[in-house]
Design a protein around this motif. Structure first.
Motif, short mmCIF file in Angstrom:
data_model
loop_
_atom_site.label_atom_id
_atom_site.label_comp_id
_atom_site.label_asym_id
_atom_site.label_seq_id
_atom_site.Cartn_x
_atom_site.Cartn_y
_atom_site.Cartn_z
N VAL A 36 14.55 3.53 -13.23
CA VAL A 36 13.58 3.24 -12.01
C VAL A 36 13.55 1.74 -11.92
O VAL A 36 12.94 1.19 -12.89
CB VAL A 36 12.47 4.03 -12.45
N TYR A 38 11.25 -0.87 -9.85
CA TYR A 38 10.20 -1.17 -8.96
C TYR A 38 10.19 -2.92 -8.58
O TYR A 38 10.15 -3.62 -9.42
CB TYR A 38 9.00 -0.89 -9.55
N GLU A 46 9.59 -1.60 -2.84
CA GLU A 46 10.75 -0.68 -3.22
C GLU A 46 10.92 -0.20 -4.39
O GLU A 46 10.77 -0.79 -5.53
CB GLU A 46 11.97 -1.42 -2.85
N ILE A 47 11.25 1.38 -4.57
CA ILE A 47 11.59 1.78 -5.93
C ILE A 47 13.02 2.64 -5.78
O ILE A 47 13.21 3.04 -4.75
CB ILE A 47 10.55 2.84 -6.24
N VAL A 64 7.26 9.40 -10.08
CA VAL A 64 7.34 8.12 -9.99
C VAL A 64 6.44 7.69 -8.87
O VAL A 64 5.83 6.57 -9.04
CB VAL A 64 8.93 7.81 -9.79
N LYS A 65 6.73 8.25 -7.78
CA LYS A 65 5.92 7.87 -6.66
C LYS A 65 4.29 7.73 -6.92
O LYS A 65 3.50 6.76 -6.65
CB LYS A 65 5.90 8.68 -5.31
N LEU A 68 3.74 4.92 -9.70
CA LEU A 68 3.58 3.49 -9.45
C LEU A 68 2.84 3.10 -7.98
O LEU A 68 2.70 2.02 -8.00
CB LEU A 68 5.40 3.23 -9.42
N GLU A 86 15.92 6.14 -3.06
CA GLU A 86 15.10 5.02 -2.41
C GLU A 86 13.98 5.16 -1.68
O GLU A 86 13.83 6.17 -0.94
CB GLU A 86 16.01 4.17 -1.55
N SER A 88 10.26 3.43 -0.27
CA SER A 88 9.93 2.35 0.08
C SER A 88 8.56 2.54 0.89
O SER A 88 8.29 3.58 1.46
CB SER A 88 10.80 1.28 1.04
#
Length: 91
Positions: A36, A38, A46-47, A64-65, A68, A86, A88
């Motif tokens: 991942v 970031y 952006e991840i 993850v969303k 982070l 991706e 964003s």
């Protein structure tokens, strides 16, 4: 699931990206076999989640969303391209 910060292992690569791009913040994590990245720019975060072995699951994407981006996770735009995700969001 657990995000493990491995940024120090990529110090030289991150230093080059910070010098050559408009990014001002870069962190790299692992999530099992997934990597991942970031990255924050002036107005966009952006991840990128990648896994060479298997496709990334919806549970991993949401995890993850939420970890982070926190409360802004529901505003993020997610693009799926096989074993690469991706995410964003405008800051």
């Amino acid at each position: 699931m657990q995000l493990i910060d491995v940024t120090n292992s990529y110090a030289a690569t991150i230093r080059q990206q910070l010098l050559k791009t408009t990014a001002h913040f870069i962190k790299i994590y692992t999530l099992g076999n997934s990597r991942v990245v970031y990255r924050k720019k002036r107005d966009v975060a952006e991840i990128v989640i990648s896994n060479k072995v298997r496709p990334i699951t919806e549970q991993e994407i949401e995890f993850v969303k939420n970890n982070l981006l926190g409360d802004e996770a529901n505003q993020a735009v997610t693009t799926k391209q096989g074993k690469l995700i991706e995410i964003s969001i405008n800051i």
